[in-house]
Design an enzyme around this catalytic site. Structure first.
Site, PDB file in Angstrom:
ATOM      1  N   HIS A   1      -8.569  -1.688   9.600  1.00 26.31           N
ATOM      2  CA  HIS A   1      -7.699  -2.012   8.467  1.00 26.31           C
ATOM      3  C   HIS A   1      -8.143  -3.349   7.873  1.00 26.31           C
ATOM      4  CE1 HIS A   1      -4.051  -1.812   6.124  1.00 26.31           C
ATOM      5  NE2 HIS A   1      -3.533  -2.901   6.655  1.00 26.31           N
TER       6      HIS A   1
ATOM      7  N   TRP B   1      -0.125  -3.604   3.737  1.00 23.04           N
ATOM      8  CA  TRP B   1       1.027  -2.708   3.799  1.00 23.04           C
ATOM      9  C   TRP B   1       2.317  -3.406   3.347  1.00 23.04           C
ATOM     10  CZ3 TRP B   1       0.086  -0.371   9.384  1.00 23.04           C
ATOM     11  CH2 TRP B   1      -0.988   0.518   9.314  1.00 23.04           C
TER      12      TRP B   1
ATOM     13  N   CYS C   1      -6.688   0.086   1.389  1.00 23.94           N
ATOM     14  CA  CYS C   1      -6.260  -1.239   1.849  1.00 23.94           C
ATOM     15  C   CYS C   1      -7.314  -2.288   1.512  1.00 23.94           C
ATOM     16  CB  CYS C   1      -5.985  -1.222   3.354  1.00 23.94           C
ATOM     17  SG  CYS C   1      -7.416  -0.747   4.366  1.00 23.94           S
TER      18      CYS C   1
ATOM     19  N   GLN D   1       0.817  -1.207   0.000  1.00 21.44           N
ATOM     20  CA  GLN D   1       0.000   0.000   0.000  1.00 21.44           C
ATOM     21  C   GLN D   1       0.851   1.258   0.000  1.00 21.44           C
ATOM     22  OE1 GLN D   1      -2.880   0.011   3.125  1.00 21.44           O
ATOM     23  NE2 GLN D   1      -3.816   1.949   2.535  1.00 21.44           N
TER      24      GLN D   1
ATOM     25  N   ASN E   1      -1.247  -8.472   5.643  1.00 18.09           N
ATOM     26  CA  ASN E   1      -1.454  -7.035   5.771  1.00 18.09           C
ATOM     27  C   ASN E   1      -1.069  -6.381   4.443  1.00 18.09           C
ATOM     28  OD1 ASN E   1      -1.310  -4.300   6.307  1.00 18.09           O
ATOM     29  ND2 ASN E   1      -0.336  -4.552   8.307  1.00 18.09           N
TER      30      ASN E   1
END
Length: 728
Positions: free
Chosen positions: A267, A296, A110, A104, A294
């Protein structure tokens, strides 16, 4: 830009014709913005130039409208670059598309990236969305394309490869491999689909999952999760379903904040695997594990079964290899199923539909897709709390034909999922649009009404309670719920919570057995489109007064006071539209309860076109009398619905009034009537009411005149079409 009434319905007719020709299917996706990938590529290769997409240009407008708009400091130093300007040897995909290709950037999407990570788990699904044979070598011309499911249709979205950068780094999604760009380009295509990058800020993973598959999503709150949740998750992944989860943040200001365990609230995460392993150090005991990612690309769970936790010692090398366990800060981690349930608040599972994959091995669903629209003042009736208008919402007849193979508690029932999705709200955010609060209710149709496709009336809902309904009305793009009902016939009522909220939606019904759903469309017909002969019986006092007024006006005409030669009329007196206006308004003015300002000249011209049998553009006494009898009949209907003596009727009651006048129409036509004849307060005055019925009768009569063989279709030349519509 909002549709004009004619524009909207013409566009809808075109879309329906396209679908009949196979447009919008997997094999023949619609061309988004009218751009054809193959044609554009050939043009660029012939001209030896790089493609520049003028429908989604490399400008601030494509970035956003508020936080990423012209007045934002965030966009001042952003430079759009092609991958070959960012790094050496750029590649579309490096070593196969994988979950680590999605990291991300500075955009709050997300939810989208979690769905993309799930997409990489199924290569066949992935290459439906990301067509193969795209590269930065052979045939490169700065042009790429991606395919998405969009409100019932598959669309092909073309983009150029100019991407927003800051200090030569990608601003938004990027890959762990600096020279890999498929995920960044996919994000750009999805941004184009919704109007801008900023339009992608905030959402649910389910939204993107469905746009990648055309599937249907079911939600489970962990605190209310079924006992067999692990089995559900395992079966879902085995059948190709996509899965996401999240931890709710009760305080909006603390969205996307890390907890001490390394998890992030507010998230979206991807669920990429579930497995049950033997723990060799615990005498054949088993542990259930869940693998998450995740978006990220970093920040992981640090509790039991995290990358470097002591629990891994209890597994044999074979078990570790089976789980593909590795210690890396890549955003992916394992945790026990029990910790998963304790820490996450909800899970979303997107089940695939029959068109998501081409083979029959993956779980199949029977799907009915219905397009609909809530129109203010006509079919935007709100929820059951508004009984006067609830019944006017679009209605869909559901027939449950086959019961489940594995009935619960020996109960004969049919399982199905209903999904109600509102359309285009994300794309219209920049114009102030927010998601409506939507939901639906299901009513059982009495046996004596089975097969009757008439719209259920107000009294039905006043005296019958719903058989089932969605758990709650909620402001999500889609509301879905699973049900089990006995075989039979039902009616589904989708609605916004509040009345008068206008928007488009699709209603889908999924089942593993043969069931059908369809919009209730009244058969379009009229009781009396052909004029009846005038009543030759005794004249009432009003009729005598009427004849006297007519003779007085027509007599003035015949004596030449209007400048027309009297000899041309003979004994047959006739009046023009202007004279008709004077006659009608002199009579209507005596009816104070109508609160009418009188008929307009245009309305009177329409009346003459309806009753003018000899094509003179004027009315004789017989034609005039027949018109007056009709107006008296329609006046009675109007006064019935004008119960408060306000001089107008509510637009929601118009469908009943039109029905009482002998016309059976469908929802699209009722929508058009409301938009054409209702005022800003959604009321229809007497003049507009009569004008509407005059137009309806005239058009029905004209159609019947052309429909010589009675098959319900006619063919007109341009001249015939213009003659018909211009005079009416």
């Amino acid at each position: 830009m909002p549709y004009t009434p004619s524009g909207f319905f013409c566009d809808r007719l075109i879309r329906e014709r396209e679908r009949r020709d196979g447009e919008g299917s997997l094999s023949k996706p619609l061309r988004f913005s009218g751009q054809d990938f193959a044609t554009l590529k050939q043009e660029c290769l012939t001209k030896k130039c790089l493609f520049e997409d003028d429908t989604f240009p490399a400008t601030v407008e494509s970035l956003g409208y508020k936080e990423l708009g012209h007045k934002s400091n965030k966009v001042k130093n952003i430079v759009w670059k092609r991958p070959k300007e960012i790094c050496e040897n750029p590649q579309f995909i490096v070593g196969g598309a994988s979950r680590t290709d999605i990291c991300q950037g500075d955009l709050g999407d997300c939810w989208l990236l979690a769905a993309i990570a799930c997409l990489t788990l199924n290569e066949k699904l992935l290459f439906r969305v990301v067509p193969q044979e795209q590269s930065y070598s052979e045939g490169y011309c700065g042009l790429f394309h991606f395919q998405f499911w969009r409100y019932g249709d598959w669309v092909d979205v073309v983009i150029d490869d100019r991407i927003p950068t800051l200090n030569n780094q990608l601003v938004f999604t990027k890959s762990a491999e600096r020279n890999e760009f498929w995920s960044a380009l996919l994000e750009k295509a999805y941004a184009k689909l919704h109007g801008s990058y900023e339009a992608l800020k905030g959402g649910n993973t389910t939204e993107a999952m469905e746009d990648f598959t055309g599937g249907v999503t079911e939600f489970y709150e962990m605190k209310e999760a079924p006992k067999e949740l692990y089995k559900i998750m395992k079966k879902a992944l085995e059948s190709g379903s996509m899965m996401g989860c999240s931890i709710d943040s009760l305080v909006p200001a603390r969205f996307e904040t890390r907890t001490v365990t390394g998890l992030v609230k507010g998230h979206a995460y991807s669920v990429t695997a579930v497995n049950e392993c033997k723990q060799s150090l615990h005498k054949e005991s088993k542990v259930r594990l869940v693998r998450l990612r995740n978006p990220w690309g970093q920040v992981e769970w640090n509790g039991p079964w995290s990358d470097n936790s002591k629990e891994w010692v209890s597994l044999s090398k074979g078990e570790k290899d089976k789980l593909q366990h590795q210690s890396a800060e890549d955003g992916e981690f394992w945790m026990s199923f029990e910790d998963f349930k304790k820490n996450y608040t909800k899970i979303e599972i997107c089940n695939l539909t029959p068109d998501a994959l081409e083979d029959d091995k993956i779980h199949k669903w029977t799907v009915s897709v219905n397009e609909g629209r809530w129109v203010r003042g006509c079919s935007a009736g709100g929820c059951r709390n508004y009984p006067d208008t609830f019944w006017t919402n679009p209605q869909y007849r559901l027939r449950l034909l086959e019961e489940d193979d594995d009935p619960e508690d020996n109960e004969v029932a049919c399982s199905f999922v209903i999904a109600l999705m509102q359309k285009n709200r994300r794309k219209e955010r920049k114009m102030g649009a927010n998601l409506f609060t939507i939901g639906f209710a299901i009513y059982e149709v009495p046996k004596e009404m089975h097969g009757n496709k008439q719209h259920m009336q107000k009294d039905f809902f006043l005296f019958n309670s719903s058989k089932a309904r969605c758990k709650s009305y909620i402001n999500l793009r889609e509301v879905t719920q699973r049900f089990r009902l006995s075989p039979g016939e039902y009616v589904i009522i989708p609605s916004t919570y509040e009345p008068h909220q206008e928007g488009e939606f699709i209603l889908r019904v999924f089942s593993e057995k043969r069931n059908t759903s369809e919009e209730i469309e009244n058969r379009i017909e009229a009781d009396h489109p052909v004029p009846a002969p005038a009543n030759a019986g005794e004249e009432s006092e009003e009729d005598q007064q009427f004849r006297s007024i007519f003779q007085q006006i027509a007599g003035d005409v015949s004596t030449g006071s209007t400048g027309r030669p009297g000899s041309a009329w003979g004994s047959e007196m006739e009046i023009t539209a202007n004279e008709l206006k004077n006659v009608l308004n002199s009579i209507v003015s005596k009816h104070k309860d109508l609160n009418s300002e009188g008929f307009s000249l245009d309305s009177c011209r329409s009346m003459i076109s309806l009753m003018d049998m000899d094509g003179t553009g004027r009315l004789n006494l017989q034609e005039f009398r027949h018109l007056w009898n009709k107006i008296k009949q329609w006046q009675g209907i109007f006064q019935h619905y004008n119960s408060d003596q306000a001089g107008s009727i509510n637009s929601y009651e118009m469908r009943n009034a039109v029905n009482d006048a002998g016309f059976r129409l469908n929802n699209q036509l009722y929508d058009i009537i409301t938009m054409r004849y209702a005022n800003e307060g959604m009321n229809i005055d007497f003049d507009s009411f009569i004008s509407c019925l005059v137009r309806l009768e005239a058009m029905f009569r004209a159609f019947q005149a052309f429909d010589q063989d009675g098959d319900g279709t006619i063919r007109l030349s341009v001249l015939e079409w213009l003659q018909l519509t211009m005079y009416a």
